[in-house]
Design a protein around this motif. Structure first.
Motif: not given
Length: 454
Positions: A4-30
């Motif tokens: 699945a392809k997931i897109l995160v939209i947030d102005d807080n770059k710490s939030v973006l980094s945290a979600l990318e780290i969390l989801l990259q092992f679960e979903y094919k595209s983040v």
């Protein structure tokens, strides 16, 4: 890993980094973007499955209106994407508003990783189900188009045909049951398809059932379906013709050939618009347009106790009587020319023509087999032609008994056909009565006639 392809939209770059780290092992595209204005230029946006969207992007603003605005824009651009809203400011009324605007779910920051993963998985499962439903609908639509394809045309300019087609157009706009009658070969199924094509159900399926070819012991299974194990050969659940035609048109040809027992079962289904599969007690409602056809005199069959009067009333809200070919002045040569061109193309003989004497022979012949007989006559002449001009001798015409105009029965097959036709004439086209007289089963009689193209 989930495809699945997931897109995160947030102005807080710490939030973006945290979600990318969390989801990259679960979903094919983040992927992520920090500014929602980038949505319009994001590549392959319509391929995204899930979006995690922040509710607030401007400093000091926590109303959630920005998130609701971008949710609306996403829904306009790609309504199929599952959107999960995120905010550090929890408010029940804001969550409810987001869900009403089309969000799939709502999570608070800071989030619980396990709960967040569960929420995203639920969104993915929903998106996957929506894709499957969409694919099934597309397959169903394609299948309906294939089933409804009809390359036969209604050809003719006669007054009788024009009156018939005028009636068909009036009746087609309604949903009433129609009984189509006429001699063999007059095109009853063609008229039934025209009724369907001109109706509000034209985009739904047209299911044709040859009642004469269904043996009595398989009647219920064929029309109403069966469950796995309900009889010896029932290896799986199967929908019947009524269910297959749900939402569309069900055409029952040769309805005059049913036994009284099967007539009673059919009447119940037509009357209640509910069927029960063999081996089941579960009633299944069906929504169909019913068209029946026969070459039998059903009123006489009712008088003779061979056809149920209540069933006749049910199927006969509108009666459409097809004219025979001999009643369609001028149409014979139009049809002959149409079929000549069709078979010239089919058999690679592009230069064939019918001379004047042959045209006169075709025009004056009574055509007891109607349009079907004309079709076979032209096809046979094209196949056997040795010259480009078709003469009277190229058209082998037959009398009603099926025997050549110039001779009696020469073979056992011709004698058999003569006996069958005579029996049918004596019993006004009733297959069951004719079969009883000949000492054969109705199925055998029907199969013998099928082999001759009648």
């Amino acid at each position: 890993m989930i495809d699945a392809k997931i897109l995160v939209i947030d102005d807080n770059k710490s939030v973006l980094s945290a979600l990318e780290i969390l989801l990259q092992f679960e979903y094919k595209s983040v992927q992520s973007i920090s500014n929602p204005n980038q949505i319009s230029s994001f590549p392959n946006f319509d391929e995204i499955d899930i979006i995690l969207l922040d509710m607030n992007f401007s400093a000091g603003v926590n109303t959630g209106n920005e998130g609701l605005y971008w949710l609306s824009e996403i829904r306009k651009k790609a309504p199929h994407i599952s959107v999960i809203m995120m905010t550090a400011y929890g408010a029940i009324d804001l969550a409810v508003k987001a869900l009403k605007e089309g969000a799939m779910d709502f999570i608070l920051k800071p989030w619980n990783n396990e709960r967040l993963l569960t929420t995203i998985k639920s969104a993915y499962d929903l998106r996957k189900s929506q894709k499957e439903v969409q694919q099934l609908k597309q397959k169903e639509s394609n299948l309906k188009q294939v089933i409804n394809q009809n390359k036969d045309y209604i050809i003719g300019n006669s007054k009788a045909l024009k009156n018939l087609l005028s009636l068909v157009q009036k009746v087609a706009k309604t949903d009433v049951n129609v009984l189509v009658t006429g001699e063999n070969g007059t095109g009853k199924e063609l008229i039934a398809r025209e009724l369907h094509k001109s109706s509000a159900r034209s985009q739904e399926v047209f299911i044709s059932v040859d009642m004469g070819s269904i043996s009595e012991n398989l009647f219920e299974s064929e029309l109403f379906g069966h469950t796995k194990g309900s009889f010896t050969d029932a290896k799986e659940d199967r929908a019947g013709k009524f269910e297959a035609a749900n939402g569309g048109t069900l055409f029952l040809d040769e309805i005059g050939n049913l036994s009284l027992q099967t007539q009673a079962k059919l009447l119940s289904a037509i009357q209640n618009r509910v069927i029960v599969r063999v081996g089941s007690n579960k009633p299944i409602p069906v929504d169909i347009r019913l068209i029946c056809a026969t070459n039998s005199n059903l009123e006489k069959m009712v008088s003779d106790g061979l056809f149920r009067e209540d069933l006749l009333y049910r199927i006969n809200t509108i009666h459409v009587e097809l004219p025979s070919l001999r009643e369609r002045d001028g149409d014979v040569l139009l049809l002959a020319d149409f079929y000549l061109n069709k078979f010239m193309n089919k058999y690679g003989k592009p230069e064939l023509r019918i001379n004047q004497q042959a045209q006169e022979k075709l025009a004056t012949y009574p055509w007891p087999g109607n349009v079907r007989e004309l079709l076979h006559t032209i096809e046979r002449a094209v196949i056997l032609s040795e010259e480009n001009i078709l003469k009277p001798s190229d058209f082998l015409l037959e009398v009603k008994s099926g025997i050549s105009l110039d001779s009696g029965p020469d073979t056992l097959e011709e004698m058999e056909l003569l006996m069958i036709n005579n029996a049918l004439i004596q019993h006004n086209g009733n297959y069951s009565a004719a079969a009883d007289q000949l000492g054969i089963s109705r199925q055998t009689l029907y199969n013998k006639l099928k082999k001759t193209g009648r």
